[in-house]
Design a protein around this motif. Structure first.
Motif, PDB file in Angstrom:
ATOM      1  N   LEU A 264      74.776 -42.350 -35.476  1.00  0.00           N
ATOM      2  CA  LEU A 264      74.760 -42.464 -34.021  1.00  0.00           C
ATOM      3  C   LEU A 264      73.331 -42.699 -33.521  1.00  0.00           C
ATOM      4  O   LEU A 264      73.083 -43.544 -32.657  1.00  0.00           O
ATOM      5  CB  LEU A 264      75.349 -41.202 -33.393  1.00  0.00           C
ATOM      6  CG  LEU A 264      75.597 -41.217 -31.885  1.00  0.00           C
ATOM      7  CD1 LEU A 264      76.565 -42.326 -31.493  1.00  0.00           C
ATOM      8  CD2 LEU A 264      76.120 -39.861 -31.426  1.00  0.00           C
ATOM      9  N   GLN A 265      72.382 -41.982 -34.111  1.00  0.00           N
ATOM     10  CA  GLN A 265      70.974 -42.145 -33.737  1.00  0.00           C
ATOM     11  C   GLN A 265      70.461 -43.526 -34.111  1.00  0.00           C
ATOM     12  O   GLN A 265      69.815 -44.212 -33.306  1.00  0.00           O
ATOM     13  CB  GLN A 265      70.145 -41.056 -34.423  1.00  0.00           C
ATOM     14  CG  GLN A 265      68.674 -41.038 -34.027  1.00  0.00           C
ATOM     15  CD  GLN A 265      67.921 -39.912 -34.722  1.00  0.00           C
ATOM     16  OE1 GLN A 265      67.952 -39.811 -35.948  1.00  0.00           O
ATOM     17  NE2 GLN A 265      67.263 -39.066 -33.943  1.00  0.00           N
ATOM     18  N   LEU A 266      70.750 -43.966 -35.334  1.00  0.00           N
ATOM     19  CA  LEU A 266      70.292 -45.279 -35.789  1.00  0.00           C
ATOM     20  C   LEU A 266      70.880 -46.407 -34.939  1.00  0.00           C
ATOM     21  O   LEU A 266      70.213 -47.427 -34.701  1.00  0.00           O
ATOM     22  CB  LEU A 266      70.674 -45.492 -37.256  1.00  0.00           C
ATOM     23  CG  LEU A 266      69.901 -44.675 -38.297  1.00  0.00           C
ATOM     24  CD1 LEU A 266      70.566 -44.792 -39.659  1.00  0.00           C
ATOM     25  CD2 LEU A 266      68.441 -45.128 -38.368  1.00  0.00           C
ATOM     26  N   SER A 267      72.093 -46.228 -34.467  1.00  0.00           N
ATOM     27  CA  SER A 267      72.746 -47.274 -33.677  1.00  0.00           C
ATOM     28  C   SER A 267      72.031 -47.539 -32.358  1.00  0.00           C
ATOM     29  O   SER A 267      72.230 -48.586 -31.735  1.00  0.00           O
ATOM     30  CB  SER A 267      74.205 -46.898 -33.406  1.00  0.00           C
ATOM     31  OG  SER A 267      74.290 -45.814 -32.499  1.00  0.00           O
ATOM     32  N   GLN A 268      71.199 -46.594 -31.936  1.00  0.00           N
ATOM     33  CA  GLN A 268      70.474 -46.722 -30.671  1.00  0.00           C
ATOM     34  C   GLN A 268      69.024 -47.158 -30.862  1.00  0.00           C
ATOM     35  O   GLN A 268      68.285 -47.313 -29.885  1.00  0.00           O
ATOM     36  CB  GLN A 268      70.524 -45.375 -29.931  1.00  0.00           C
ATOM     37  CG  GLN A 268      71.941 -44.921 -29.605  1.00  0.00           C
ATOM     38  CD  GLN A 268      72.030 -43.453 -29.244  1.00  0.00           C
ATOM     39  OE1 GLN A 268      71.033 -42.732 -29.263  1.00  0.00           O
ATOM     40  NE2 GLN A 268      73.233 -42.987 -28.918  1.00  0.00           N
ATOM     41  N   MET A 269      68.627 -47.375 -32.129  1.00  0.00           N
ATOM     42  CA  MET A 269      67.224 -47.655 -32.426  1.00  0.00           C
ATOM     43  C   MET A 269      66.948 -49.103 -32.828  1.00  0.00           C
ATOM     44  O   MET A 269      65.794 -49.538 -32.809  1.00  0.00           O
ATOM     45  CB  MET A 269      66.737 -46.726 -33.551  1.00  0.00           C
ATOM     46  CG  MET A 269      66.734 -45.247 -33.181  1.00  0.00           C
ATOM     47  SD  MET A 269      66.497 -44.170 -34.634  1.00  0.00           S
ATOM     48  CE  MET A 269      64.955 -44.772 -35.313  1.00  0.00           C
ATOM     49  N   TYR A 270      67.968 -49.858 -33.194  1.00  0.00           N
ATOM     50  CA  TYR A 270      67.753 -51.198 -33.743  1.00  0.00           C
ATOM     51  C   TYR A 270      68.677 -52.211 -33.068  1.00  0.00           C
ATOM     52  O   TYR A 270      69.714 -51.853 -32.488  1.00  0.00           O
ATOM     53  CB  TYR A 270      67.997 -51.198 -35.258  1.00  0.00           C
ATOM     54  CG  TYR A 270      67.039 -50.313 -36.014  1.00  0.00           C
ATOM     55  CD1 TYR A 270      65.812 -50.794 -36.454  1.00  0.00           C
ATOM     56  CD2 TYR A 270      67.351 -48.976 -36.271  1.00  0.00           C
ATOM     57  CE1 TYR A 270      64.924 -49.993 -37.133  1.00  0.00           C
ATOM     58  CE2 TYR A 270      66.462 -48.149 -36.954  1.00  0.00           C
ATOM     59  CZ  TYR A 270      65.250 -48.660 -37.379  1.00  0.00           C
ATOM     60  OH  TYR A 270      64.367 -47.853 -38.057  1.00  0.00           O
ATOM     61  N   LYS A 271      68.298 -53.478 -33.178  1.00  0.00           N
ATOM     62  CA  LYS A 271      69.127 -54.549 -32.613  1.00  0.00           C
ATOM     63  C   LYS A 271      70.394 -54.744 -33.439  1.00  0.00           C
ATOM     64  O   LYS A 271      71.458 -55.043 -32.894  1.00  0.00           O
ATOM     65  CB  LYS A 271      68.331 -55.858 -32.572  1.00  0.00           C
ATOM     66  CG  LYS A 271      67.201 -55.882 -31.570  1.00  0.00           C
ATOM     67  CD  LYS A 271      66.554 -57.255 -31.475  1.00  0.00           C
ATOM     68  CE  LYS A 271      65.839 -57.635 -32.777  1.00  0.00           C
ATOM     69  NZ  LYS A 271      65.128 -58.940 -32.666  1.00  0.00           N
ATOM     70  N   THR A 272      70.268 -54.615 -34.762  1.00  0.00           N
ATOM     71  CA  THR A 272      71.422 -54.815 -35.642  1.00  0.00           C
ATOM     72  C   THR A 272      72.445 -53.711 -35.409  1.00  0.00           C
ATOM     73  O   THR A 272      72.119 -52.519 -35.460  1.00  0.00           O
ATOM     74  CB  THR A 272      70.982 -54.822 -37.112  1.00  0.00           C
ATOM     75  OG1 THR A 272      70.006 -55.856 -37.309  1.00  0.00           O
ATOM     76  CG2 THR A 272      72.172 -55.065 -38.029  1.00  0.00           C
ATOM     77  N   ALA A 273      73.664 -54.111 -35.177  1.00  0.00           N
ATOM     78  CA  ALA A 273      74.729 -53.138 -34.906  1.00  0.00           C
ATOM     79  C   ALA A 273      75.122 -52.392 -36.172  1.00  0.00           C
ATOM     80  O   ALA A 273      74.959 -52.885 -37.298  1.00  0.00           O
ATOM     81  CB  ALA A 273      75.944 -53.850 -34.327  1.00  0.00           C
ATOM     82  N   ILE A 274      75.654 -51.197 -35.982  1.00  0.00           N
ATOM     83  CA  ILE A 274      76.206 -50.398 -37.072  1.00  0.00           C
ATOM     84  C   ILE A 274      77.710 -50.262 -36.842  1.00  0.00           C
ATOM     85  O   ILE A 274      78.157 -50.031 -35.715  1.00  0.00           O
ATOM     86  CB  ILE A 274      75.551 -49.006 -37.141  1.00  0.00           C
ATOM     87  CG1 ILE A 274      74.085 -49.135 -37.568  1.00  0.00           C
ATOM     88  CG2 ILE A 274      76.307 -48.085 -38.099  1.00  0.00           C
ATOM     89  CD1 ILE A 274      73.336 -47.823 -37.576  1.00  0.00           C
ATOM     90  N   ALA A 275      78.479 -50.421 -37.898  1.00  0.00           N
ATOM     91  CA  ALA A 275      79.928 -50.243 -37.837  1.00  0.00           C
ATOM     92  C   ALA A 275      80.319 -49.048 -38.697  1.00  0.00           C
ATOM     93  O   ALA A 275      79.840 -48.910 -39.825  1.00  0.00           O
ATOM     94  CB  ALA A 275      80.635 -51.504 -38.333  1.00  0.00           C
ATOM     95  N   LEU A 276      81.159 -48.192 -38.156  1.00  0.00           N
ATOM     96  CA  LEU A 276      81.694 -47.085 -38.944  1.00  0.00           C
ATOM     97  C   LEU A 276      82.874 -47.581 -39.767  1.00  0.00           C
ATOM     98  O   LEU A 276      83.708 -48.342 -39.286  1.00  0.00           O
ATOM     99  CB  LEU A 276      82.149 -45.942 -38.037  1.00  0.00           C
ATOM    100  CG  LEU A 276      81.085 -45.250 -37.187  1.00  0.00           C
ATOM    101  CD1 LEU A 276      81.705 -44.055 -36.454  1.00  0.00           C
ATOM    102  CD2 LEU A 276      79.910 -44.799 -38.043  1.00  0.00           C
ATOM    103  N   ASP A 277      82.960 -47.122 -41.017  1.00  0.00           N
ATOM    104  CA  ASP A 277      84.033 -47.543 -41.910  1.00  0.00           C
ATOM    105  C   ASP A 277      84.683 -46.313 -42.553  1.00  0.00           C
ATOM    106  O   ASP A 277      85.706 -45.821 -42.084  1.00  0.00           O
ATOM    107  CB  ASP A 277      83.475 -48.495 -42.966  1.00  0.00           C
ATOM    108  CG  ASP A 277      84.565 -49.198 -43.758  1.00  0.00           C
ATOM    109  OD1 ASP A 277      85.748 -48.979 -43.448  1.00  0.00           O
ATOM    110  OD2 ASP A 277      84.245 -49.968 -44.676  1.00  0.00           O
ATOM    111  N   GLU A 278      84.061 -45.777 -43.595  1.00  0.00           N
ATOM    112  CA  GLU A 278      84.616 -44.558 -44.207  1.00  0.00           C
ATOM    113  C   GLU A 278      84.747 -43.415 -43.204  1.00  0.00           C
ATOM    114  O   GLU A 278      85.640 -42.573 -43.340  1.00  0.00           O
ATOM    115  CB  GLU A 278      83.741 -44.104 -45.379  1.00  0.00           C
ATOM    116  CG  GLU A 278      83.945 -44.865 -46.674  1.00  0.00           C
ATOM    117  CD  GLU A 278      83.023 -46.064 -46.821  1.00  0.00           C
ATOM    118  OE1 GLU A 278      82.832 -46.515 -47.965  1.00  0.00           O
ATOM    119  OE2 GLU A 278      82.513 -46.570 -45.799  1.00  0.00           O
ATOM    120  N   SER A 279      83.879 -43.384 -42.206  1.00  0.00           N
ATOM    121  CA  SER A 279      83.920 -42.323 -41.199  1.00  0.00           C
ATOM    122  C   SER A 279      85.154 -42.395 -40.310  1.00  0.00           C
ATOM    123  O   SER A 279      85.491 -41.418 -39.629  1.00  0.00           O
ATOM    124  CB  SER A 279      82.670 -42.377 -40.309  1.00  0.00           C
ATOM    125  OG  SER A 279      81.515 -42.035 -41.036  1.00  0.00           O
TER     126      SER A 279
END
Length: 329
Positions: free
Chosen positions: A222-237
């Motif tokens: 959640l923190q990393l998703s707010q720090m970079y332009k590249t999006a993060i997708a949750l999968d196993e979570s």
């Protein structure tokens, strides 16, 4: 209504080992189920668990099928417990096929297809590349087949080597290509930061990184998703509907990768996606054509952001799906 119930186990060998941060995967095992109604119409479903992803084990699914009577009702199907999500999907899919018998149209409505004038169905699928250096030689043929989005597994080798391959791969992809990286939870926080920093240099081609950290490290993602332009997708979570709900309640508003075949009840999945209008990417678990048809139907109904579907996996198996079903019964 009462249905006659039958099931058969199935094992298919990958053409090459599928390498992820969880190890090598050589054989895809699943269970094909068949429901027969009073009019002798048949509905097929597939139970394709991945226990290390959060579903039940294949043994648990087989045990469940063995303990069922030879005739079952819809009420019994809709009361399959939530700790058997792949079973929920398989049985409800078979029921839904019976309800829509005779409809053999493509499950992706023309109006929702991102490239309706292009050859179907490749362009709106994401193709899975081999891990490590194999990706560098694999994407060209897939591009020629019509794929424009590619997925590459990371976290399976030394990070320095993977970053070097990534640099070569993303620079070689055409400008209109999109790349997804999938760590399967195999990175630590500092490694994830390093990857995101490198991905941000190629933001025009990078779509997202899937599950950089382990399931237990939700707060870090959640923190990393707010720090970079590249999006993060949750999968196993977010492998199951219960996990989807939990992540949303904890504040995740990014991308959710949904694997319908292990998420659980299709009817409950519809309810969740429609209620919260999430940004979802629907993805394969290397199911057969039976499970894929049901999963794609859900994707067609519930996809909101025209993201490429993660079902570009057929090239990992021998193309013999038109013969094995007949041999089961």
């Amino acid at each position: 209504m009462t249905y006659k119930f039958e099931f058969r186990p199935l094992a298919r060998k990958f053409l090459r080992s599928l390498t992820t941060s969880h190890g090598n995967w050589d054989i895809r095992e699943s269970i094909i189920i068949r429901l027969i109604d009073d009019a002798a119409r048949m509905g097929f479903g597939e139970i394709a668990p991945i226990s290390w992803f959060g579903s039940e084990t294949l043994t648990q699914a087989l045990d469940f099928c063995h303990q069922l009577p030879q005739e079952i009702t819809a009420k019994e199907i809709f009361t399959i417990p939530d700790d058997l999500p792949a079973c929920q999907f398989g049985f409800e899919s078979a029921l839904e096929e019976l309800a829509t018998k005779g409809n053999n149209q493509c499950p992706m409505p023309h109006a929702q297809c991102p490239m309706p004038n292009a050859p179907c169905p490749m362009p709106h699928y994401s193709a899975l590349l081999p891990a490590k250096q194999g990706a560098l030689n694999a994407w060209q043929n897939l591009w020629e087949e019509g794929y424009r989005t590619f997925k590459w597994k990371i976290g399976v080798d030394a990070i320095a080597q993977e970053l070097a391959i990534f640099d070569l791969l993303i620079r070689s992809l055409p400008d209109t290509a999109k790349l997804r990286l999938d760590a399967n939870g195999g990175l630590n926080y500092s490694e994830a930061q390093l990857w995101l920093e490198n991905c941000d240099k190629f933001s025009e081609k990078m779509e997202f990184i899937e599950q950089p950290l382990a399931v237990a490290e939700f707060a870090g993602m959640l923190q990393l998703s707010q720090m970079y332009k590249t999006a993060i997708a949750l999968d196993e979570s977010v492998a199951t509907i219960a996990q989807l709900k939990a992540a949303y309640q904890q504040g995740w508003r990014g991308i959710f990768v949904i694997k319908p075949a292990i998420a659980g009840s299709p009817s409950k999945l519809r309810q969740f996606c429609r209620q919260y209008n999430i940004d979802a990417v629907f993805s394969s678990v290397f199911e057969t054509a039976i499970g894929r048809k049901a999963a794609l139907q859900l994707a067609a109904e519930l996809s909101q952001h025209n993201r490429a579907l993660g079902f570009g996996t057929n090239h990992w198996f021998e193309q013999q799906e038109d013969t094995w079903l007949e041999s089961l019964w």
